[in-house]
Motif scaffolding. Structure first.
Motif, short mmCIF file in Angstrom:
data_model
loop_
_atom_site.label_atom_id
_atom_site.label_comp_id
_atom_site.label_asym_id
_atom_site.label_seq_id
_atom_site.Cartn_x
_atom_site.Cartn_y
_atom_site.Cartn_z
N LYS A 138 -39.72 14.77 44.41
CA LYS A 138 -40.78 14.45 44.32
C LYS A 138 -41.12 13.52 42.88
O LYS A 138 -42.60 12.94 42.97
CB LYS A 138 -41.90 14.95 44.52
N ILE A 139 -40.86 14.50 42.24
CA ILE A 139 -41.48 14.16 40.89
C ILE A 139 -40.97 12.36 40.33
O ILE A 139 -39.18 12.56 40.24
CB ILE A 139 -40.68 14.62 39.76
N ASP A 140 -42.21 12.07 39.74
CA ASP A 140 -41.38 10.46 39.16
C ASP A 140 -41.23 9.96 37.94
O ASP A 140 -39.90 9.93 37.88
CB ASP A 140 -42.18 9.56 40.13
N PHE A 141 -41.69 10.63 37.32
CA PHE A 141 -41.12 10.82 35.86
C PHE A 141 -41.92 12.32 34.77
O PHE A 141 -42.61 12.60 35.49
CB PHE A 141 -42.13 9.63 35.13
N ILE A 142 -41.00 12.62 33.79
CA ILE A 142 -41.29 13.30 32.81
C ILE A 142 -41.67 13.41 31.74
O ILE A 142 -41.24 13.12 30.88
CB ILE A 142 -40.13 14.39 32.78
N SER A 143 -42.81 13.64 31.52
CA SER A 143 -43.67 13.84 30.30
C SER A 143 -43.01 15.46 29.48
O SER A 143 -43.50 16.12 29.31
CB SER A 143 -45.30 13.08 30.48
#
Ligand code: KG4
Ligand code: ZN
Length: 335
Positions: free
Chosen positions: A72-77
């Motif tokens: 469910k992670i959409d992007f990694i910051s």
């Protein structure tokens, strides 16, 4: 949208899951203070080793504690700059590997941008505003015109204020990090030793703390029977006076009457009290985040990353960490 925030720029390994609609899902910070404490400051090689050892188990713990499905992670910051390069490398490698594995975008964040926007996790601030960043590595004043538009107004010419706190604590044999210890100890005193206030009355918005630190050392050498409480109190009163005076000067020079104070030293109780009173007396808006958000954390990185992602900013998988990209430049680089 849900983002994972990754922060390893100094001596905290921090991860957070942040939902742009619902807020913080999970937030973990692992401090390395006990590792660095015997040295009175951060040892870069030890910091990198600890990040390497801890980041994967920490990620597992975050997923377990929040019962969160990794897909469910959409992007990694992640924090790209500034920081200790060996420490940054660990977080960046972790973020890249995960982005590759999940086939999700990477969003680079500037650590100081993270600090500035830590305030927004509690309350939105109208633009333009002034940002006083006070941490272990920085003492800077910025004029923030919009997200990504940062104008440098002034900064320290030598030591950062948090660094001065840590060094004075070391001289007093108090342990690391020194800021919170001096904060507590200073409450036990009202005896003020006169200490120098470099650059206090010049026209610039720059700071200098190394002379103050040396003055404390000289005071300790000169007077053998000093109480640590009195030294802590005198040092802290001096520091807070300098920070406030320069902030008031920035307000006067820019005409901007909205101030955010962020970074580890903004957790300081005396700074909060003095700035709060000044904001009432002088009539400026003041925003200081909760102490947990003042010191290094990954929620602020996730939040700033989400703001960048909203603007279509992502990084390629072969991006490398940088020890020090100036904030102004970073704002222009990735917009
Ligand atoms: O922002 P931060 O967690 O890490 C950096 O980006 O540097 O700031 C760490 C600094 C340390 O120097 C620490 O001594 C200081 O923040 N600090 C404090 C307090 N809590 C942390 N300084 C004064 N008073 C505090 N309560
Ligand atoms: Zn920081």
């Amino acid at each position: 949208m849900i983002t994972l925030g990754v922060e390893t720029s100094c001596d905290e390994t921090a991860l957070a899951l942040y939902d742009t609609e619902k807020g913080v899902i999970g937030d973990i910070i692992l401090s390395q203070a006990v590792v660095h404490s015997p040295f009175g400051g951060v040892v870069p090689e030890l910091s990198a080793r600890e990040h390497t050892r801890n980041i994967l188990p920490l990620f597992d713990r975050l997923l377990k504690e929040t019962n969160f499905d990794i897909k469910k992670i959409d992007f990694i910051s992640f924090t790209l700059t500034p920081g200790l390069i060996l420490s940054l490398v660990v977080g960046v490698a972790f973020a890249k590997a995960l982005a590759y594995e999940l086939n999700k975008p990477l969003v680079p964040v500037h650590h100081l941008e993270g600090h500035i926007y830590s305030v927004f996790l509690e309350r939105k601030v109208d633009y333009p505003f002034l940002a006083l960043i006070v941490s272990g590595g920085h003492t800077d004043l910025y004029l923030v015109r919009d997200f990504g538009r940062y104008e440098f107004l002034g900064g320290t010419l030598d030591d950062a204020v948090g660094e001065a706190y840590d060094k004075v604590a070391k001289m007093l044999g108090l342990g690391y990090p020194g800021g919170p210890i001096i904060d507590r100890l200073a409450k036990e005193s009202k005896k003020l030793y006169e200490l120098p206030k470099p650059l206090l009355n010049d026209d610039s918005l720059n700071f200098s703390f190394s002379g103050l630190k040396t003055a404390v050392l000289n005071l300790l050498k000169r007077e053998k029977s000093l109480r640590k409480e009195d030294v802590a109190y005198s040092f802290q009163e001096t520091v807070v006076e300098i920070l406030l005076k320069k902030t008031l000067k920035a307000i006067q020079k820019t005409g901007v009457k909205r101030v955010v104070v962020v970074g580890g030293v903004s957790a300081n109780s005396r700074l909060r009290e003095v700035f709060r009173r000044a904001s009432e007396e002088k009539g400026f808006e003041l925003y200081i985040p909760h102490p947990r958000l003042s010191t290094d954390n990954a929620v602020m990185i996730a939040y700033a990353g989400a703001e960048r992602f909203k603007r279509g900013i992502t990084a390629p998988l072969d991006i490398n960490p940088q020890p020090n990209i100036p904030l102004e430049e970073f704002g222009r680089l990735f917009t």
